[in-house]
Structures are given as C-alpha cells and as structure tokens.
Design an enzyme around this catalytic site. Structure first.
Site, PDB file in Angstrom:
ATOM      1  N   ASN A 114       0.809  -1.222   0.000  1.00  0.00           N
ATOM      2  CA  ASN A 114       0.000   0.000   0.000  1.00  0.00           C
ATOM      3  C   ASN A 114       0.846   1.276   0.000  1.00  0.00           C
ATOM      4  O   ASN A 114       1.647   1.482   0.908  1.00  0.00           O
ATOM      5  CB  ASN A 114      -0.904  -0.027   1.250  1.00  0.00           C
ATOM      6  CG  ASN A 114      -2.146   0.811   1.088  1.00  0.00           C
ATOM      7  OD1 ASN A 114      -2.358   1.446   0.069  1.00  0.00           O
ATOM      8  ND2 ASN A 114      -2.993   0.805   2.119  1.00  0.00           N
TER       9      ASN A 114
ATOM     10  N   HIS B 248     -14.871  -4.511  10.134  1.00  0.00           N
ATOM     11  CA  HIS B 248     -14.455  -3.227  10.722  1.00  0.00           C
ATOM     12  C   HIS B 248     -15.656  -2.332  10.967  1.00  0.00           C
ATOM     13  O   HIS B 248     -16.172  -1.725  10.015  1.00  0.00           O
ATOM     14  CB  HIS B 248     -13.559  -2.479   9.749  1.00  0.00           C
ATOM     15  CG  HIS B 248     -12.198  -3.049   9.593  1.00  0.00           C
ATOM     16  ND1 HIS B 248     -11.157  -2.334   9.063  1.00  0.00           N
ATOM     17  CD2 HIS B 248     -11.686  -4.254   9.908  1.00  0.00           C
ATOM     18  CE1 HIS B 248     -10.072  -3.087   9.047  1.00  0.00           C
ATOM     19  NE2 HIS B 248     -10.368  -4.264   9.544  1.00  0.00           N
TER      20      HIS B 248
ATOM     21  N   ARG C 241     -14.425  -5.524  14.831  1.00  0.00           N
ATOM     22  CA  ARG C 241     -13.408  -4.577  15.279  1.00  0.00           C
ATOM     23  C   ARG C 241     -14.071  -3.224  15.494  1.00  0.00           C
ATOM     24  O   ARG C 241     -14.874  -2.787  14.664  1.00  0.00           O
ATOM     25  CB  ARG C 241     -12.303  -4.452  14.223  1.00  0.00           C
ATOM     26  CG  ARG C 241     -11.118  -3.657  14.706  1.00  0.00           C
ATOM     27  CD  ARG C 241     -10.061  -3.489  13.617  1.00  0.00           C
ATOM     28  NE  ARG C 241     -10.325  -2.320  12.801  1.00  0.00           N
ATOM     29  CZ  ARG C 241      -9.400  -1.673  12.072  1.00  0.00           C
ATOM     30  NH1 ARG C 241      -8.151  -2.137  12.059  1.00  0.00           N
ATOM     31  NH2 ARG C 241      -9.712  -0.632  11.345  1.00  0.00           N
TER      32      ARG C 241
ATOM     33  N   TYR D  88      -7.271   7.035  12.524  1.00  0.00           N
ATOM     34  CA  TYR D  88      -7.183   5.798  11.756  1.00  0.00           C
ATOM     35  C   TYR D  88      -8.401   4.888  12.021  1.00  0.00           C
ATOM     36  O   TYR D  88      -8.797   4.712  13.171  1.00  0.00           O
ATOM     37  CB  TYR D  88      -5.898   5.011  12.123  1.00  0.00           C
ATOM     38  CG  TYR D  88      -6.035   3.580  11.672  1.00  0.00           C
ATOM     39  CD1 TYR D  88      -5.879   3.247  10.335  1.00  0.00           C
ATOM     40  CD2 TYR D  88      -6.446   2.579  12.558  1.00  0.00           C
ATOM     41  CE1 TYR D  88      -6.096   1.955   9.891  1.00  0.00           C
ATOM     42  CE2 TYR D  88      -6.659   1.285  12.127  1.00  0.00           C
ATOM     43  CZ  TYR D  88      -6.479   0.976  10.788  1.00  0.00           C
ATOM     44  OH  TYR D  88      -6.720  -0.294  10.350  1.00  0.00           O
TER      45      TYR D  88
ATOM     46  N   ASP E   2      -7.725  -1.927  17.181  1.00  0.00           N
ATOM     47  CA  ASP E   2      -6.394  -1.726  16.606  1.00  0.00           C
ATOM     48  C   ASP E   2      -5.798  -0.427  17.139  1.00  0.00           C
ATOM     49  O   ASP E   2      -6.321   0.659  16.855  1.00  0.00           O
ATOM     50  CB  ASP E   2      -6.524  -1.668  15.072  1.00  0.00           C
ATOM     51  CG  ASP E   2      -5.183  -1.739  14.362  1.00  0.00           C
ATOM     52  OD1 ASP E   2      -4.139  -1.534  15.023  1.00  0.00           O
ATOM     53  OD2 ASP E   2      -5.176  -2.004  13.147  1.00  0.00           O
TER      54      ASP E   2
ATOM     55  N   HIS F 126      -2.849   0.585  16.281  1.00  0.00           N
ATOM     56  CA  HIS F 126      -2.107   1.100  15.125  1.00  0.00           C
ATOM     57  C   HIS F 126      -0.788   1.761  15.501  1.00  0.00           C
ATOM     58  O   HIS F 126      -0.470   2.866  15.032  1.00  0.00           O
ATOM     59  CB  HIS F 126      -3.001   2.028  14.294  1.00  0.00           C
ATOM     60  CG  HIS F 126      -2.896   1.773  12.823  1.00  0.00           C
ATOM     61  ND1 HIS F 126      -2.175   2.565  11.981  1.00  0.00           N
ATOM     62  CD2 HIS F 126      -3.403   0.785  12.056  1.00  0.00           C
ATOM     63  CE1 HIS F 126      -2.255   2.091  10.749  1.00  0.00           C
ATOM     64  NE2 HIS F 126      -2.989   1.005  10.771  1.00  0.00           N
TER      65      HIS F 126
ATOM     66  N   GLU G 155      -4.698  -4.846  19.085  1.00  0.00           N
ATOM     67  CA  GLU G 155      -3.715  -5.018  18.003  1.00  0.00           C
ATOM     68  C   GLU G 155      -2.711  -3.875  17.973  1.00  0.00           C
ATOM     69  O   GLU G 155      -3.061  -2.724  18.253  1.00  0.00           O
ATOM     70  CB  GLU G 155      -4.498  -5.061  16.680  1.00  0.00           C
ATOM     71  CG  GLU G 155      -3.626  -5.134  15.456  1.00  0.00           C
ATOM     72  CD  GLU G 155      -4.448  -5.061  14.174  1.00  0.00           C
ATOM     73  OE1 GLU G 155      -5.687  -5.224  14.235  1.00  0.00           O
ATOM     74  OE2 GLU G 155      -3.846  -4.828  13.119  1.00  0.00           O
TER      75      GLU G 155
ATOM     76  N   GLU H 228       1.352  -6.892  11.380  1.00  0.00           N
ATOM     77  CA  GLU H 228       0.964  -6.659   9.981  1.00  0.00           C
ATOM     78  C   GLU H 228       2.058  -5.961   9.188  1.00  0.00           C
ATOM     79  O   GLU H 228       2.092  -6.067   7.965  1.00  0.00           O
ATOM     80  CB  GLU H 228      -0.352  -5.862   9.901  1.00  0.00           C
ATOM     81  CG  GLU H 228      -0.232  -4.427  10.350  1.00  0.00           C
ATOM     82  CD  GLU H 228      -1.555  -3.678  10.331  1.00  0.00           C
ATOM     83  OE1 GLU H 228      -2.591  -4.294  10.620  1.00  0.00           O
ATOM     84  OE2 GLU H 228      -1.537  -2.478  10.036  1.00  0.00           O
TER      85      GLU H 228
ATOM     86  N   ARG I 185      -0.136 -11.375  13.173  1.00  0.00           N
ATOM     87  CA  ARG I 185      -0.973 -10.559  12.279  1.00  0.00           C
ATOM     88  C   ARG I 185      -0.437 -10.430  10.860  1.00  0.00           C
ATOM     89  O   ARG I 185      -0.960  -9.648  10.061  1.00  0.00           O
ATOM     90  CB  ARG I 185      -1.110  -9.150  12.872  1.00  0.00           C
ATOM     91  CG  ARG I 185      -2.136  -9.037  13.927  1.00  0.00           C
ATOM     92  CD  ARG I 185      -3.531  -9.148  13.375  1.00  0.00           C
ATOM     93  NE  ARG I 185      -3.978  -7.929  12.706  1.00  0.00           N
ATOM     94  CZ  ARG I 185      -4.771  -7.895  11.655  1.00  0.00           C
ATOM     95  NH1 ARG I 185      -5.188  -9.002  11.090  1.00  0.00           N
ATOM     96  NH2 ARG I 185      -5.142  -6.750  11.141  1.00  0.00           N
TER      97      ARG I 185
ATOM     98  N   HIS J 146      -3.649 -10.772   8.330  1.00  0.00           N
ATOM     99  CA  HIS J 146      -4.024  -9.429   7.892  1.00  0.00           C
ATOM    100  C   HIS J 146      -4.890  -9.506   6.622  1.00  0.00           C
ATOM    101  O   HIS J 146      -4.487 -10.140   5.649  1.00  0.00           O
ATOM    102  CB  HIS J 146      -2.722  -8.670   7.595  1.00  0.00           C
ATOM    103  CG  HIS J 146      -2.855  -7.198   7.506  1.00  0.00           C
ATOM    104  ND1 HIS J 146      -2.060  -6.429   6.694  1.00  0.00           N
ATOM    105  CD2 HIS J 146      -3.668  -6.341   8.148  1.00  0.00           C
ATOM    106  CE1 HIS J 146      -2.385  -5.162   6.835  1.00  0.00           C
ATOM    107  NE2 HIS J 146      -3.346  -5.070   7.712  1.00  0.00           N
TER     108      HIS J 146
ATOM    109  N   ASP K 211      -6.196  -3.531   1.171  1.00  0.00           N
ATOM    110  CA  ASP K 211      -4.957  -3.464   0.383  1.00  0.00           C
ATOM    111  C   ASP K 211      -4.314  -4.838   0.188  1.00  0.00           C
ATOM    112  O   ASP K 211      -3.280  -4.948  -0.471  1.00  0.00           O
ATOM    113  CB  ASP K 211      -3.959  -2.454   0.960  1.00  0.00           C
ATOM    114  CG  ASP K 211      -3.746  -2.550   2.450  1.00  0.00           C
ATOM    115  OD1 ASP K 211      -4.669  -2.183   3.208  1.00  0.00           O
ATOM    116  OD2 ASP K 211      -2.665  -2.993   2.853  1.00  0.00           O
TER     117      ASP K 211
ATOM    118  N   GLU L 175      -9.156 -11.435   9.363  1.00  0.00           N
ATOM    119  CA  GLU L 175      -9.693 -10.113   9.059  1.00  0.00           C
ATOM    120  C   GLU L 175     -10.310 -10.137   7.651  1.00  0.00           C
ATOM    121  O   GLU L 175      -9.722 -10.664   6.716  1.00  0.00           O
ATOM    122  CB  GLU L 175      -8.568  -9.074   9.111  1.00  0.00           C
ATOM    123  CG  GLU L 175      -9.028  -7.650   8.862  1.00  0.00           C
ATOM    124  CD  GLU L 175      -7.859  -6.661   8.922  1.00  0.00           C
ATOM    125  OE1 GLU L 175      -6.704  -7.082   8.715  1.00  0.00           O
ATOM    126  OE2 GLU L 175      -8.114  -5.478   9.184  1.00  0.00           O
TER     127      GLU L 175
ATOM    128  N   TRP M 141       1.576   6.631  12.616  1.00  0.00           N
ATOM    129  CA  TRP M 141       0.179   6.691  12.120  1.00  0.00           C
ATOM    130  C   TRP M 141      -0.530   5.359  12.337  1.00  0.00           C
ATOM    131  O   TRP M 141      -0.006   4.313  12.110  1.00  0.00           O
ATOM    132  CB  TRP M 141       0.157   7.025  10.622  1.00  0.00           C
ATOM    133  CG  TRP M 141      -1.239   6.991  10.088  1.00  0.00           C
ATOM    134  CD1 TRP M 141      -2.217   7.916  10.269  1.00  0.00           C
ATOM    135  CD2 TRP M 141      -1.822   5.954   9.276  1.00  0.00           C
ATOM    136  NE1 TRP M 141      -3.375   7.520   9.647  1.00  0.00           N
ATOM    137  CE2 TRP M 141      -3.156   6.315   9.035  1.00  0.00           C
ATOM    138  CE3 TRP M 141      -1.342   4.738   8.779  1.00  0.00           C
ATOM    139  CZ2 TRP M 141      -4.024   5.509   8.297  1.00  0.00           C
ATOM    140  CZ3 TRP M 141      -2.181   3.946   8.037  1.00  0.00           C
ATOM    141  CH2 TRP M 141      -3.525   4.347   7.796  1.00  0.00           C
TER     142      TRP M 141
END
Ligand code: KDG
Ligand code: MG
Length: 409
Positions: free
Chosen positions: A37, A122, A147, A159, A217, A219, A243, A269, A290, A319, A323, A346, A409
C-alpha cells in the site's frame, strides 16, 4: 513443466493492486499478490526488472527451491518490497501446483482442519450512535466478530474511522490510502485517546452484551507503558485482541506490556519475516500473529511462521484489509482452513470494481469464510477489466502531534 512467461499487472479498480501472473508451457497460470500500500510501483519494478527474468525456464513445481533462491541470491534480505515480491511468486506457484493437482490449494496444505473460517469486520463511528449503527450493519452483513474503532474528541481524523456511511447505506467503508499527490496529514493525541477509548468499549458492551467478540487496533501509536495502561483499562470489556499496541520492531517492549495486562495482544501486519517475531513468540509476548501472506514471503514462509507460533499456543490472525488483493485473501483463506492454530481472519470486503477484475470463488456465510472447491486459489484475473483501471498514485496518511512533531500513524 516450465515457466514460459510472468507478467506484472498493476491495476486500480477501487484502489491499487500489483498482481503477478505466471504461465507454464502446459498452459497453466497462477496468480500472486504483491500489493504494498502506497509503494506499489516499487514491488512492480522489483518483480518486472529483477525477478521475472530469473523465472523463465524454471520448473514451477520447485516452490521451496524458488523461494530460497529468490531470498538468498539477492544477498539483500528481508524488507517489505523484497518479501512482497517473493510472496507474489510463491503464491502464484502454489496456485499452479494446486491446479496441476486438480485440487483446491488447502488440500495440498494438509486438508481442512475446520468447516469455516471465523472472520471479523471493521465497524467504526465518529460518535456512539454512528458506531452502534455500524456494528448493527456489520451484524446484518453476517459478521459475528467486530473490530471497533472510534473518533477521539478534539481530533479531526483518526485511523480506522469511516468518514460517513457509504452510498447504498449498507457498509461503512474505510480506505486509508488516498489518491492524492501528497500523504494526508492527520492529528494525534495519545492522552485524549486513552481517556476516551475505555468508555466507548463500556458503551458497546452495554448495548451489544458480553458475547460478541470485539477487537481494537491501536495502530502502533503507544509507548509500552501507555499500551500497558490501555490493555489494563480494557480488561473489563473482554477484548478478543488489542492489536499493534506499540510499534513492535522493538520486540522487548512487549515484555513490559505483558507484565501489566491480560488483554490478548495481536501484532505483526508490518512485519515480513519470522525473525521479526523471534522474541515475541519464544517469550510468548503475543497471542496472535498478524502478518499478511502478501507481505511475508507467501504461503511457504507463513506456514513456517505459524507452525513456529503453534509450539507456543500462539494463533493466526492473518491481515486482510482492502490493500490485500482478492488473490492475497484467497491465499490466506486456504492457509486458515488448513492450519491447526487458526485464530481469526480479518475480512474488510472489496468494492464492486475490484470484484469485477478479480473473479473469486470464496463464500461468506453466517460469519464464516470458505475458499471454495475450485482447483488452485479459486481466483482469476480479468485482464480487460483490469486495463480499464490504470494505476493512480495514492498514499497512506501520516500523523502530527499538536506541536507539529511527526507521530506513528
Ligand atoms: O496499508 C495499511 C493498512 O493495511 C492498515 O492500516 C490496516 O491496520 C490495518 C488493519 O488492521 O487492517
Ligand atoms: Mg492493523
């Protein structure tokens, strides 16, 4: 059998995808996903300029040998670009081998260990009513594990939170990569997030009851002590997992988190080899792996990683955001069905244009995915449809704190 052609196809139906198609002299073709991605063209170039010329004339059945050859002969090891390129080759070769055998790929991986693959979707919302609505819509879509991501008061963009219910009113789509010339800037404040999140989970449990498996998550945004505090604060709400609570390239950080909380932890991930998990798995610092098949060197490498994890009762949580292309998803589903230490998968769902380019055979029924019974992966690429959607530059966003400092991020 010999490989006579390998083509790199870059297409952008709902978003960018990099696909490798390998063709043999017996007329069999195999597909592999190499999508990274926001950095798609680097994998496309790695494949087209440095890997495809090495594949012509090779025996497609020699999957392990090809994997070791690509990994070791480059001299420069690991990294997301290299491992996504190796994954694309590896998955395409597994697709060919299974088609040659006339079997769905999972049969070659040992056969089914379960009837279906539990998937999570999600849900997200800018406030509680929107979040509850999103959870309800996911339940209607058939999800049985959810999630939960939420906005944080005072922050403009967070996010995982869809900006609005998508058209048609059925789905809350969230696609972080944006087709812009520069990465979008988002804002972040960890203290505000830590104050807000436990209350959101309390409200969700009160509304939806104790049984629904809930995930979250983080992130990569917290320090170890912040992550420890969050894990502890979320314990009453019985999460399936928390996560990426820290940027886990510092594996030892998880020792501190683990000492303070029994909330199950999922990580990996952004990892691409088993070495990224060495301490995490050996010291049992996580509960779920993940990694994506697409970013970890394909089925050959993921199988070894998950077998290593199994010795420590650590399970899979492969994961599967948008993407990961339908080819990468199919590879994950065959592995999910075959391994013993499956945890959860997921499943974010692609848009209609993607489903037109990639014809798929998997099913999603009552919360469970199944890869289907077609020989190989069960995915075919419509090249004419792909050509209608040329590559478009797109970037993932990044975060800045209030004082302007760049943050994870
Ligand atoms: O490309 C980045 C996304 O794959 C990532 O942000 C999605 O964190 C993610 C997840 O858990 O699906
Ligand atoms: Mg994630």
């Amino acid at each position: 059998m010999k490989i006579i052609a390998a083509d790199v196809i870059v297409t952008s139906p709902d978003r960018n995808f990099v696909t490798l198609r390998i063709t043999t002299d017996e007329g069999l073709t195999g597909l592999g996903d190499g999508t990274l991605n926001g950095r798609e063209l680097s994998v496309a170039s790695y494949l087209a300029d440095h890997v495809v010329p090495l594949l012509i004339g090779r025996d497609p059945h020699r999957i392990e040998d090809t994997w070791q050859f690509l990994y070791r002969s480059a001299y420069w090891r690991r990294g997301p670009v290299t491992m996504a390129a190796i994954a694309a080759v590896d998955v395409a070769l597994w697709d060919i081998k299974a088609k040659a055998a006339g079997m769905p790929l999972y049969q070659l991986l040992g056969g089914a260990s379960r009837n279906g693959i539990m998937a999570y979707g999600h849900a997200s919302g800018r406030d509680l009513p929107e979040l509850f609505d999103s959870i309800r819509r996911h339940l209607e879509m058939g999800y049985r594990s959810i999630r939960v991501q939420t906005s944080v008061p005072g922050l403009n963009a967070v996010y995982g939170v869809a900006s609005q219910p998508s058209t048609g009113g059925k789905r809350y789509d969230y696609e972080p990569a944006q087709r812009t010339a520069l990465p979008a800037e988002e804002d972040w404040d960890t203290r505000a997030y830590l104050r807000h999140l436990p209350g959101v989970f309390e409200a969700v449990r009160n509304e939806f009851g104790p049984e629904l498996p809930l995930l979250h998550d983080g992130h990569h945004r917290m320090t170890p002590i912040e992550a420890a505090r969050l894990g502890k604060a979320l314990e009453p709400y019985d999460l399936f997992w928390l996560e990426d609570c820290t940027p886990a390239e510092n594996q030892e950080a998880l020792r501190l988190v683990r000492r303070h909380t029994t909330t199950p932890l999922a990580i990996g991930e952004v990892f691409n080899t088993v070495w990224d998990y060495q301490t995490l798995i050996r010291e049992q610092l996580i509960d779920y792996v993940r990694s994506a098949v697409t970013h970890t060197g394909g089925i050959t490498a993921m199988r070894k990683l998950l077998d290593f994890a199994a010795q420590y009762q650590i399970k899979s949580g492969i994961h599967g955001p948008t993407d990961i292309s339908p080819v990468g998803m199919a590879a994950a589903l065959h592995l999910d069905l075959a391994i013993h230490n499956f945890g959860i998968q997921e499943y974010m769902q692609h848009g209609p244009a993607t489903n037109e380019v990639f014809r798929q055979s998997f099913t999603f029924t009552d919360g469970y995915l199944h890869p289907g019974e077609l020989p190989g992966l069960g995915v075919e690429l419509d090249e004419q449809a792909a050509a209608r959607f040329p590559y478009q530059p797109a970037y993932l966003p990044f975060n800045r704190l209030k004082d302007g400092t760049v943050h994870d991020w």
